[in-house]
Design a protein around this motif. Structure first.
Motif, short mmCIF file in Angstrom:
data_model
loop_
_atom_site.label_atom_id
_atom_site.label_comp_id
_atom_site.label_asym_id
_atom_site.label_seq_id
_atom_site.Cartn_x
_atom_site.Cartn_y
_atom_site.Cartn_z
N SER A 259 -47.85 -23.82 22.05
CA SER A 259 -46.96 -24.55 21.12
C SER A 259 -46.34 -25.50 21.70
O SER A 259 -46.29 -26.49 20.70
N LYS A 260 -46.00 -25.57 22.98
CA LYS A 260 -45.31 -26.94 23.49
C LYS A 260 -46.11 -28.20 23.16
O LYS A 260 -45.62 -29.34 23.01
N SER A 261 -47.49 -28.00 23.56
CA SER A 261 -48.35 -29.04 23.74
C SER A 261 -49.46 -29.37 22.80
O SER A 261 -50.03 -30.25 22.72
N TRP A 263 -49.95 -29.63 19.61
CA TRP A 263 -49.63 -30.52 18.33
C TRP A 263 -50.11 -32.18 18.98
O TRP A 263 -50.63 -32.75 18.45
N SER A 348 -47.77 -24.69 16.34
CA SER A 348 -47.03 -25.97 17.32
C SER A 348 -46.79 -27.05 16.37
O SER A 348 -45.59 -27.70 16.80
N ARG A 352 -42.81 -28.40 16.11
CA ARG A 352 -42.81 -29.70 16.29
C ARG A 352 -41.84 -30.37 15.09
O ARG A 352 -41.02 -31.16 15.52
N ARG A 353 -42.37 -30.03 13.79
CA ARG A 353 -41.54 -30.75 12.70
C ARG A 353 -40.10 -30.31 13.11
O ARG A 353 -39.11 -30.93 12.40
N LEU A 357 -39.09 -27.28 19.89
CA LEU A 357 -39.99 -27.22 21.08
C LEU A 357 -39.26 -27.41 22.25
O LEU A 357 -38.48 -28.32 22.21
#
Length: 364
Positions: A259-261, A263, A348, A352-353, A357
């Motif tokens: 999920s961190k990266s 996107w 992700s 992010r939105r 994160l």
């Protein structure tokens, strides 16, 4: 004519096989005379850094080897573990506070590279990687024989995530033209894995080092692109015989890590949606479609879609065999793997939105 619809699956599986046959591999038993610095960034790694350190201390074939470790604000006693395991056999640095505009890992790597003065080759290693005794020598030797600036030898991945983790190697073997990527100068055609990177010192500095990717969540791919922009060459390699990486200990860790990266792996949300939909159509839809066709007594079309599913499975088998993964029965779950990947990508982008994160206690 019906069977012609299988051409995309034939082409992709054939491409996977060609890449697997062309895949570069560091040799065992190599020996190099260059000055090499192994650089290990650490943040709260007390529970898993010991095997990595012990493997670094056991390296052979590199007479002029320096090991530099940076403790990046750990609060779990990581520095004490390093001192207990390695003593004065490594150089232990205390990381500087994180400046504005930088992410944690690029900043740590930049400090390590700056400290490793006098080295001809820099080898970046993550704390969850365990190297075979001749891994560093083999990586440096391949860097030079392949005549590239940055080499990414991908380790064998262990730990949680048997459904998702193998998609990493499978994806670049299936969709990336590896030899063309090495020769093609455009930065957009670049791939790398930050678990283990080997780079020529002069080329690294010419590319701007990690300062060039200071705010890049995927700093490994960003560094590969920076190397290309500066006129250097990059290469992927199979490092599974010389390195293993216990990337995630649990499914929860894997979800947070992806999920961190994830996107940042896509150019945009529409681009990500297009890729996920295409993967679902190619690899998740065929078995479901085959069942529906069999229930409708369309046996001929069901056989075609089952063949499409079978070729998707075969591609996973080929990729796993080439990179030290599980060749059976995990590839049978390719449709589920693709659906899980799609869910992780969506998660992700949503996080992010929302600005939710973070990683290792720092916002991303």
């Amino acid at each position: 004519m019906t069977w012609l619809v299988l051409l995309p699956w034939l082409a992709l599986t054939g491409h996977t096989l060609v890449n697997a046959l062309l895949l570069r591999r560091p040799a065992r038993g190599a020996s190099v005379t260059e000055r090499v610095a192994v650089l290990l960034p650490l943040r709260d790694e007390a529970g898993r850094v010991t095997p990595c350190l012990e493997s670094l201390l056991g390296q052979r074939g590199v007479p002029e080897l320096e090991i530099v470790v940076l403790d990046d604000g750990s609060t779990d006693g990581t520095a004490e573990v390093v001192r207990r395991v390695a003593g004065d056999k490594v150089r232990l640095l205390t990381g500087a506070p994180l400046p504005a505009g930088w992410l944690g890992k690029p900043h740590a790597c930049a400090q390590l590279a700056a400290a490793a003065t006098g080295s001809d080759v820099l080898v970046f290693v993550d704390a969850d990687v365990v190297l075979a005794p001749d891994a560093v020598a083999g990586g440096v030797a391949l860097l030079r024989s392949a005549q590239v600036t940055l080499l990414s030898p991908y380790p064998r991945i262990t730990g949680a995530g048997r459904l998702v983790q193998p998609l990493l190697q499978w994806s670049w073997l299936t969709f990336l033209p590896l030899r063309l990527m090495e020769r093609y100068p455009r930065p957009s055609l670049a791939a790398a894995g930050g678990q283990w990177l080997v780079t020529d010192r002069a080329g690294y500095e010419r590319a701007g080092g990690h300062a060039a990717v200071r705010d890049d969540v995927l700093e490994d791919i960003g560094l590969a692109r920076a190397v290309k922009r500066s006129g250097g060459r990059i290469a992927l390699a199979d490092g599974s015989r010389l390195a293993q990486c216990h990337m995630y200990a649990s499914w929860r860790e894997l979800v947070d890590g992806y999920s961190k990266s994830l996107w940042a792996s896509f150019g945009s949300l529409p681009g990500a949606a297009a890729v996920v939909v295409l993967l679902i159509l190619l690899y998740a839809a065929p078995p479901v479609t085959a069942i529906a066709l069999l229930m409708s007594a369309r046996v001929d079309l069901a056989l075609v879609t089952l063949c499409a599913y079978g070729m998707g499975v075969l591609g996973r088998v080929i990729a796993a065999a080439a990179t030290g993964g599980r060749t059976w029965p995990d590839p049978l779950a390719q449709p589920i793997s693709i659906l899980a990947f799609g869910w992780l990508a969506a998660r992700s982008f949503v996080l992010r939105r929302r600005g939710a994160l973070s990683w290792r206690g720092r916002p991303v």
